[in-house]
Design an enzyme around this catalytic site. Structure first.
Site, PDB file in Angstrom:
ATOM      1  CG  HIS A 169      -9.094  36.482   2.675  1.00  0.00           C
ATOM      2  ND1 HIS A 169      -8.140  35.849   1.909  1.00  0.00           N
ATOM      3  CD2 HIS A 169      -9.832  37.210   1.802  1.00  0.00           C
ATOM      4  CE1 HIS A 169      -8.289  36.189   0.636  1.00  0.00           C
ATOM      5  NE2 HIS A 169      -9.313  37.017   0.548  1.00  0.00           N
ATOM      6  CB  CYS A 263      -4.647  30.084   2.722  1.00  0.00           C
ATOM      7  SG  CYS A 263      -5.077  31.548   3.678  1.00  0.00           S
TER       8      CYS A 263
END
Length: 270
Positions: A169, A263
């Protein structure tokens, strides 16, 4: 002398790690035989939430759902810019039910939610910088989603190719310091994407491999305070030299699932 930095109060959404675990492997950090200390994970998460509140930020929480161990990673649920919510469409089947849980929270909070047509994992791959939205692709979010994002928000959206599966990511390889600058790990990106970042951010903070592997770039900045993994020693020193105030918060238990501070943090931008 380093520039004086000014913090901006933020509104964050997070999810209690009540059901956090590593039950499958969908990124290189995950091992199905990993042993998770749930008590330690909860303590680390609560420390992060308290650090945000101690620094003047608002934190709201979404109710976790049993059977969704990665729901704690709230950043992947959406991108919120100017009060508009671009939802998620997860790549991995194991995470797809998270979309509805977060969508229900946003709708109950009074937001309309745009449902993307393409695979898109929220702030995991979509990083607003003030002038642009930086958009990662290569492992999860698709280029088609980048085009959807630009059409929806009307903000120039710049695609960046991720090439190292450990940095699956964008928010594992790059974070925004303020409206003018970023920190990133160049080796996570293709050659062309590195050139783009160098042109856009010639004064960026460049992370070492050790800092990147310690999840130092999965950080959150309010423009002055940077909530950062304490294991990222070199990055912490660089930030302090630039006039930022590092706030070390250890979320090492979540790294077993390939996650960290960012996150666990969804930003609701008014």
């Amino acid at each position: 002398m380093p520039t004086s930095r000014v913090p901006c109060p933020r509104r964050y959404l997070a999810c209690d790690p009540r059901y956090f675990d590593v039950q499958y492997a969908i990124n290189p950090w995950m091992r199905e035989d990993a042993q998770v200390d749930v008590g330690l994970a909860r303590h680390q998460w609560e420390t992060l939430i308290q650090a945000y509140r101690d620094h003047g930020h608002t934190v709201e929480t979404v109710e976790p759902v049993e059977g969704l161990p990665d729901m704690v990673f709230a950043a992947n649920a959406a991108l919120v810019v100017e009060g508009r919510v671009f939802g998620s469409r997860f790549h991995a089947p194991q995470r797809q039910p998270e979309t509805a849980a977060y969508e229900n929270w946003f709708k109950a909070a009074g937001f309309d939610v745009h449902e993307p047509e393409s695979v898109c994992e929220g702030e995991g791959d979509l990083v607003p910088t003030g002038r642009f939205i930086l958009a990662g692709t290569g492992f999860r979010t698709t280029r088609e989603a980048h085009r959807e994002v630009q059409e929806f928000f009307g903000v120039p959206t710049i695609g960046l190719q991720l090439v190292d599966p450990r940095f699956y990511h964008l928010d594992t390889a790059l974070f925004v310091l303020d409206d003018e600058n970023i920190a990133y790990y160049p080796q996570a990106f293709s050659a062309g994407s590195r050139d783009v970042l160098e042109r856009l951010y010639p004064d960026a903070v460049i992370a070492t491999p050790d800092d990147a592997m310690a999840f130092g770039l999965n950080s959150v900045s309010d423009g002055r305070h940077v909530f950062v993994a304490p294991q990222a020693h070199g990055l912490i020193e660089q930030l302090a030299r630039r006039g930022y105030v590092p706030v070390p918060v250890d979320l090492s238990e979540f790294q077993k699932a390939g996650g960290g501070i960012k996150c666990c943090t969804q930003e609701i931008r008014p």
